[in-house]
Every structure is written in C-alpha cells, then in structure tokens.
Design a protein around this motif. Sequence first.
Motif, PDB file in Angstrom:
ATOM      1  N   ASP A  37       0.222  -3.807 -16.130  1.00  0.00           N
ATOM      2  CA  ASP A  37      -0.864  -3.063 -16.758  1.00  0.00           C
ATOM      3  C   ASP A  37      -2.155  -3.171 -15.948  1.00  0.00           C
ATOM      4  O   ASP A  37      -3.235  -2.888 -16.448  1.00  0.00           O
ATOM      5  CB  ASP A  37      -1.105  -3.561 -18.186  1.00  0.00           C
ATOM      6  CG  ASP A  37      -1.354  -5.063 -18.222  1.00  0.00           C
ATOM      7  OD1 ASP A  37      -1.307  -5.697 -17.146  1.00  0.00           O
ATOM      8  OD2 ASP A  37      -1.615  -5.601 -19.312  1.00  0.00           O
ATOM      9  N   GLY A  38      -2.037  -3.596 -14.705  1.00  0.00           N
ATOM     10  CA  GLY A  38      -3.193  -3.671 -13.814  1.00  0.00           C
ATOM     11  C   GLY A  38      -2.972  -2.805 -12.595  1.00  0.00           C
ATOM     12  O   GLY A  38      -1.884  -2.271 -12.368  1.00  0.00           O
ATOM     13  N   ALA A  39      -4.021  -2.652 -11.838  1.00  0.00           N
ATOM     14  CA  ALA A  39      -3.923  -1.855 -10.611  1.00  0.00           C
ATOM     15  C   ALA A  39      -4.831  -2.467  -9.556  1.00  0.00           C
ATOM     16  O   ALA A  39      -5.918  -2.956  -9.854  1.00  0.00           O
ATOM     17  CB  ALA A  39      -4.322  -0.411 -10.873  1.00  0.00           C
ATOM     18  N   ILE A  40      -4.352  -2.430  -8.331  1.00  0.00           N
ATOM     19  CA  ILE A  40      -5.140  -2.896  -7.191  1.00  0.00           C
ATOM     20  C   ILE A  40      -5.483  -1.685  -6.346  1.00  0.00           C
ATOM     21  O   ILE A  40      -4.601  -0.935  -5.926  1.00  0.00           O
ATOM     22  CB  ILE A  40      -4.375  -3.945  -6.375  1.00  0.00           C
ATOM     23  CG1 ILE A  40      -4.084  -5.149  -7.250  1.00  0.00           C
ATOM     24  CG2 ILE A  40      -5.167  -4.355  -5.144  1.00  0.00           C
ATOM     25  CD1 ILE A  40      -3.170  -6.151  -6.620  1.00  0.00           C
ATOM     26  N   VAL A  41      -6.775  -1.500  -6.101  1.00  0.00           N
ATOM     27  CA  VAL A  41      -7.286  -0.320  -5.415  1.00  0.00           C
ATOM     28  C   VAL A  41      -8.031  -0.762  -4.166  1.00  0.00           C
ATOM     29  O   VAL A  41      -8.707  -1.796  -4.166  1.00  0.00           O
ATOM     30  CB  VAL A  41      -8.225   0.480  -6.349  1.00  0.00           C
ATOM     31  CG1 VAL A  41      -8.860   1.651  -5.612  1.00  0.00           C
ATOM     32  CG2 VAL A  41      -7.462   0.962  -7.572  1.00  0.00           C
ATOM     33  N   LEU A  52       0.832  -1.185   0.000  1.00  0.00           N
ATOM     34  CA  LEU A  52       0.000   0.000   0.000  1.00  0.00           C
ATOM     35  C   LEU A  52       0.873   1.244   0.000  1.00  0.00           C
ATOM     36  O   LEU A  52       1.800   1.348   0.791  1.00  0.00           O
ATOM     37  CB  LEU A  52      -0.905   0.042   1.246  1.00  0.00           C
ATOM     38  CG  LEU A  52      -1.854  -1.132   1.409  1.00  0.00           C
ATOM     39  CD1 LEU A  52      -2.619  -0.949   2.703  1.00  0.00           C
ATOM     40  CD2 LEU A  52      -2.793  -1.212   0.241  1.00  0.00           C
ATOM     41  N   ALA A  53       0.537   2.178  -0.852  1.00  0.00           N
ATOM     42  CA  ALA A  53       1.315   3.410  -0.935  1.00  0.00           C
ATOM     43  C   ALA A  53       0.807   4.417   0.078  1.00  0.00           C
ATOM     44  O   ALA A  53       0.260   5.453  -0.243  1.00  0.00           O
ATOM     45  CB  ALA A  53       1.221   3.977  -2.352  1.00  0.00           C
ATOM     46  N   ARG A  93      -1.475  -0.518  -5.445  1.00  0.00           N
ATOM     47  CA  ARG A  93      -0.306  -0.903  -6.238  1.00  0.00           C
ATOM     48  C   ARG A  93      -0.661  -0.925  -7.719  1.00  0.00           C
ATOM     49  O   ARG A  93      -1.746  -1.362  -8.103  1.00  0.00           O
ATOM     50  CB  ARG A  93       0.167  -2.288  -5.821  1.00  0.00           C
ATOM     51  CG  ARG A  93       1.403  -2.777  -6.561  1.00  0.00           C
ATOM     52  CD  ARG A  93       1.763  -4.177  -6.147  1.00  0.00           C
ATOM     53  NE  ARG A  93       2.938  -4.669  -6.832  1.00  0.00           N
ATOM     54  CZ  ARG A  93       3.417  -5.907  -6.708  1.00  0.00           C
ATOM     55  NH1 ARG A  93       2.785  -6.762  -5.930  1.00  0.00           N
ATOM     56  NH2 ARG A  93       4.500  -6.291  -7.350  1.00  0.00           N
ATOM     57  N   HIS A  94       0.251  -0.389  -8.551  1.00  0.00           N
ATOM     58  CA  HIS A  94       0.176  -0.613  -9.989  1.00  0.00           C
ATOM     59  C   HIS A  94       0.949  -1.886 -10.278  1.00  0.00           C
ATOM     60  O   HIS A  94       2.137  -1.996  -9.967  1.00  0.00           O
ATOM     61  CB  HIS A  94       0.789   0.562 -10.756  1.00  0.00           C
ATOM     62  CG  HIS A  94      -0.076   1.788 -10.751  1.00  0.00           C
ATOM     63  ND1 HIS A  94      -1.272   1.853 -11.432  1.00  0.00           N
ATOM     64  CD2 HIS A  94       0.077   2.992 -10.140  1.00  0.00           C
ATOM     65  CE1 HIS A  94      -1.813   3.042 -11.249  1.00  0.00           C
ATOM     66  NE2 HIS A  94      -1.017   3.748 -10.461  1.00  0.00           N
ATOM     67  N   GLU A 133       6.444  -3.363   3.129  1.00  0.00           N
ATOM     68  CA  GLU A 133       6.364  -2.121   3.904  1.00  0.00           C
ATOM     69  C   GLU A 133       4.909  -1.797   4.227  1.00  0.00           C
ATOM     70  O   GLU A 133       4.567  -1.365   5.311  1.00  0.00           O
ATOM     71  CB  GLU A 133       7.006  -0.978   3.124  1.00  0.00           C
ATOM     72  CG  GLU A 133       6.999   0.339   3.899  1.00  0.00           C
ATOM     73  CD  GLU A 133       7.654   1.453   3.106  1.00  0.00           C
ATOM     74  OE1 GLU A 133       7.601   2.588   3.580  1.00  0.00           O
ATOM     75  OE2 GLU A 133       8.190   1.171   2.031  1.00  0.00           O
ATOM     76  N   HIS A 134       4.031  -1.966   3.243  1.00  0.00           N
ATOM     77  CA  HIS A 134       2.596  -1.809   3.436  1.00  0.00           C
ATOM     78  C   HIS A 134       1.939  -2.926   2.635  1.00  0.00           C
ATOM     79  O   HIS A 134       2.340  -3.217   1.523  1.00  0.00           O
ATOM     80  CB  HIS A 134       2.081  -0.465   2.927  1.00  0.00           C
ATOM     81  CG  HIS A 134       2.776   0.710   3.533  1.00  0.00           C
ATOM     82  ND1 HIS A 134       2.480   1.186   4.784  1.00  0.00           N
ATOM     83  CD2 HIS A 134       3.767   1.493   3.062  1.00  0.00           C
ATOM     84  CE1 HIS A 134       3.240   2.223   5.050  1.00  0.00           C
ATOM     85  NE2 HIS A 134       4.041   2.424   4.025  1.00  0.00           N
ATOM     86  N   GLY A 135       0.911  -3.541   3.169  1.00  0.00           N
ATOM     87  CA  GLY A 135       0.324  -4.623   2.408  1.00  0.00           C
ATOM     88  C   GLY A 135      -1.079  -4.996   2.823  1.00  0.00           C
ATOM     89  O   GLY A 135      -1.569  -4.587   3.875  1.00  0.00           O
TER      90      GLY A 135
END
Length: 796
Positions: A73-77, A11-12, A69-70, A136-138
Amino acid sequence: MRAASPAVVPLARDSRPIERRQLTVLFCDLVGSTALSARLDPEDFSAIIADYRRCITEIIASFDGFVARHHGDGAIVCFGYPQAHEDDAERAVQASLALVQAIAALPAKEKLSARVGIATGVAIVGDMSDSAISEEHGILGDTPNLAARLQSLARPGSVVISGRTKTIAGPQFEYLDLGKVEIKGSAKPVAAWQVAGKTTVTSRSHALQSCDVLPLIGRDEEMELILSRWKRAKGGEGQVVLLSGEAGIGKSRLAVALLEQLAREPHIRLQYFCSPQHTDSTLYPVIGEMSRAAGFAHDDSQQAKADKLDALLAQSSTPSEHAALFAEMLSLPSDGRYPPVEVEPQLRREKTLKALGSHIEALARIHPVLMIFEDAHWTDPTSLEFFARAVDLAVNRRLLILVTFRPEFRPSWIGRPHVSELTLHRLTPCDIHSLIEGVVGDRSLPADIRQDIIERTDGIPLFAEEMTKAVLDAEGESDVQRACAAAPTPVVAVPASLQASLMSRLDRLGPAKDVAQVGAAIGREFPHMLLAAVARKPEAELDADLHRLIAAGLLFRQGIPPHASYLFKHALVQDAAYSTLLREPRRALNARIAEILESQFPEIAESQPELLARHYTKADLIAKSAYLWGKAGLRSQERSALIEAAEQLGQALAQLATLPSTPDLRREQIILQVALVNTLMHVKGYGAPETKTAVAQARAFIEQAEQLGESPDDPSLLLSALFGQWIVNFINFDGDAARELASRFLELGEKEGAAVPLLIGHRTMASTLALRGISLKPRRTTMELSPSIAPPNTGD
C-alpha cells in the motif's frame, strides 16, 4: 504500513547503465491500510488499492517523476532519473502536496489518507540485473531508506522532508521545523521538516526579493545601460532590453538590483515569472502576475478573490468586458458581476490578448511601467505572443520591458530600433573573490579553498555562491581540511543545490553523455585524438556526439579534428559528468587513459608525468602512480617549479607509504623525502613546521635504512638530510643539537674528501660555534677557518 527496507528499489524503466547520481526520492504510504483491509471485502479493498495506485501514477507523471515501485500500500517515487530537472526537489514537494490532497479526495467507502516522506541524496541507480543485487532496475543507497523513515514520522495527510531537500527546494514552500530526529540506522539525528504549504514565491528572482542578497558585483556597466533605457522610457520613448546569459550568470540578480534602484521612483511594476514546469500552461506567468498584484491568498474564497480583482482593475478603469476575460483567465466563477464571455475559443484567446494589451496601455498612462519577463526560455506559446505584442506596444509609451533568458532562446524582436541586446559575461576572478568575501563574512575560509572555488566556478556567480555556502555548511573545518588533503581531487565537491541543474543538461545529451564522461575523465581540456582512442566510437558517431556537446554549450572546440582540442565550459560540468561513473568503471577508464597515453602519446607521457600520475592514482594503480608522482616532483624541482614540486613529491611519498616495504621502495622514499626537504626550505622556509616535519622524516628513513644495513649508496642523500636537520636546529637556536649535527656533517665530509661537502661542513661548524659563543679550535683538516665566519644566509 511498516517501512520496508527499500535500499534497493526496482525501477519501471528501460535498461540503463548503472550510475551514481543525486536523486530526490518520495515514499508514499496509505494510512491505516491494514485495518481497512480487515474491515472490507477483499474485492472492495483491491479496488481501493487500484484507484490509489492509479492516482499516484497520474499525479507523479504530471510532475515528470516516475513511480519506481508500488510496495503493497506504499509507493516509491524517484525524481532526477532517468532525466534530471533543475528543480527535481521542488517537483517532488509539489507532487507530494498534490498527492495527499488527491488521495484524500478519492471516492471510496471510507475516507482515505496518505503520508509522504522525501529525501535527497546520492544513490546508485540503473539496470542491476547483471550485478549481485539481481534487480532489473534499482536504486541502491540510503536515500530511499531515509525517505521511508521520514514518511513514518508524518501525520496523516502531511509531508515530511529532509534538510537537504528543504535547502534545495528553497523558499517556494512554508515549513514547520520538526527538529533533529532519531532515524533508525542513522549514526546521528537528522533534520526533518514538515511542508506546511506553498508560498507566493514563484522563481529564484522572486525569492531574491524576499531575502537578504549580496551586493551587486561586477555589473556596473550593465546597470548603467538599463537605467539609461529607463530614462528614455519615462519620457515616452518605450524601450526593450533583452538580457541573455547562461544559467547562474546573474540575470535574476541584475533584475532585482534594478528593482532596488527604482524603489523610490513612482512607477508600476509588473513581473512575469516563467517556469520549467509550466511551459504548456497557457498564460501561466500572466496569471501569476495578476494574482500577485490582486493580492490573492491561499485561503481566499472565490468571492474574496473576485472582490480583490475588482479592486485591482478599478485602479486602471478596466472595462467590464475585459474584467470578464481576466476573471475567466484566473478561473474565477461567474457570479453575475461581469458580462458573460460567449465567443469561440480562438476568438476568446485573441480578445484576452488584446485586453491584456489595453490593460498595459492604461497603466502606462498612470505611471511609467517596468515589465520584467523572467526566464522567457520557459514561456508558454500564448504568453510568448503576449510578450511580442508588449514589445510592439512599448514603442511610444512609458514602458520599459526587461526580458531575461538563456542563450538557447531566440527572440524574434532582435534588430528593432527600440530593442537593446545585453549579454551577461562571466565575472573576473577579482569579482568572484569579492563575492566569496560577502558570503563568508566574518567566518574563516582557508585561502586554498577560496582559490579552488574561484578556479572551478569559472566566473559564474551562482556557482561561486553555492560552493562557498556548501563549504561553510560543512560540519567543521576539519571536514574542509580533510577535503584539502585529498588532492589532486577538487577541494570542494559539486554542491547538492547545483547537481540537479548540471545533470539535467547532461541527461538531455542522450548518447553524447558517454563522450562527456570520457572527456571528463581525461580532464578539463583534452585533445581529439586522445578522446577518439579512449572512447572507441566510430568517427561519424563521435563527431555527432561532440557536435551535440558543443551545441549544448558544454564544450568549446579549438581547431579542426583530428587536431582539435576541447575544453569543458565549466569545471563543475566536468565534475558532474565524472561523478556519475561508478568506482570500478571509473578506475578502468582512467587506467585505459593512462595506458593509451603511454603507448600512443609518448611525448605527452614524457613531458607531463603528473598527468599520467593522476590517471594511475584514480585507477588505484598505486605503484605506477607513486613512481610517476616522484618523477614529476623531481622534474618540477629541476625547473624551479617548487610549489608544484612540493605537492607532487608529497603525493608520491603518501602513496609509497601505502605499499609493502622493500629495499628499493625505502631507497626511493629517502630520495624523494630529501628532495621534499630541499623544496620546502625554499617554499615554506627553514623554520616552518612543514620543513621540520619533512627533515625529521628524512632522518627517520635514513636511520631505518642504516638499521637494516641499507645505507644509501649516494652520500649526498645523507649529507642533504644532515644539513636539513642542522639548519632547522640552527634557525631555532638549539645550539647543542646543531653542534652535534654539524660535527656529523663534517665527519662525513672528511670521509668523502670532496671539497664542497668539506667546505659546507666547516661552515656549519663555525656558524654553530659562533652561535653558541665558543671559540674555534684548530682541527686536523686540510682547510684553515677564519675565526669569524658569518652564519649562513638562511633567509627564505
């Protein structure tokens, strides 16, 4: 792209403690990216991916989610962390629909298309850099995996969601049932739904109007007051009713009931629905009401919408200059039918508000007008000003204004002669029971679960309704019974439909959330001194956190610190706060609470051993918890609190059964099992299945001890076990077994030589022989028996 395994997703965001919480996870994939990368120059493809990612980031941010996370070509939101919202599932679906449209509209050499999968569920989330995961984040759990799998089922440009997401998002969207689908890694098929688009439903109240609802329960007085104000308004004495209450208390249901009451009366109905997602969207509830009144459809052209608006405004003879302002407010293009609006922005705002007021006045001349402002605590500033002007308009017009809001909203209209305040309070247990009956219908729901729902929902009708539905939606009664067997934990978990609402309130607390978690671990009610000892915070900091919890309406305080005590306003808030703790921190916290209780609060430890037992149970310190459950059970039995004794003794025996067997443990099992037999005889009855099972188990423990040469040193234990076995067989008319047991009891009584066991032994033998119709023969004893001894009093 291939659905990677996103079970752990970085996670950012800033470093945060690891928590268990409900998340709605969105997995977005760019369709055909592999082939696209093969056809394009790497720099051109890189530019496309950059625009694609920028589009995702902007769209998701507008719905207050965040890109975890990007992934190629996919992204998890993620929606629901680090800040939960009441409508996280709804936000995720809306964001997905906006996302596939925005990606399709991106300027690129080749047309782009995306597909999205969404799942809602419990996950572990936070800073995992110090764990074995080394992220770090998940996000850790099955929910990201399920979202990725559902994405792979979606057609280009479409959104597929899980059944749980659909249930929580509710009727604000149209769905296409894809049935149960096989998901890789899942033990059974999963319900999947394609989102077909948005409906005209804009709020819970709006949704209630389009579906079957339970009868209004426990609000007769409130409805009578509102109807009396409506009667005045119809006579030209306009009224305003301010209806306040906490979330789930029934404000929307009361508003719907009012609409039902007035359905046959000639009147004009105006409904304004405020939204937590549009608190900064100018005149959002006003635009929504006028769009619904005009009958706008999703597929209407701008020309069609303008024609519908004309038809609506013609009914009230709206001047063309006002119609022009309304058309602009609704984002309809000027096609020459209205005069141009050429004024400064601030003046345009003023003219629009005056035009809206004039429109209300015109409607009130045609018929009495009922205006409902739903959820005013979420209104935008301009709409709030419109509401205030409407309150002024109501004074001498056929107008009733009903404003619903939560306690944190402070309307400025309180105290005016035509304004009435009405606060909705919690329903009584009897009313909640009636509500549960309405939800259950002709289905079966055990009485103990009904009682658990009543106790934990604290008179909040929405909570009771959602918890009852959650139980009924369980896959079978065996699931419910397993939950019941897990006492002392609550019978029913916090429903998914309420998790987001409760967590959003906790997340807004900031550092005070830690204190809420500690308090939740202590219990529904807790003393200040115990909290301070466990929380280990500086006094000033603790006081500030507690003040914030009280101000947020999550805690009640009685007394003055350090002698104050606190109570969670809702049991479900306590459950939600406690559920965010991970297993190991939760165990450690409960162990610390138990140790502090024993060392610093000996009077509590001595008078409430069951409290210590619960904390040691949650800390997985089974040997200590079993001893304390047994102590609590025997103490309750001595005080004739037999129902509590039965539960506590059962807990002790269940936990002893998990420990390695020793002579001391076996002796303790015999003592507690015999005590349980005696308790169940009075609580359940002599012939109850539970009593029979307990008696058999007591005898089994004794026989095991005898085989190991560990006969109990207390003969009363053997006598109690024998008597229990005898009376069960006597009640069930098993004469042969009863006679054998009576004989053994009498022999043991003669061996002891004590008067009471000997008396009971003769009485059991005489009663058994009388039952079997056999004449009594003299025995060489110190007592003479009457030839006609009545059977024992074996009534419950």
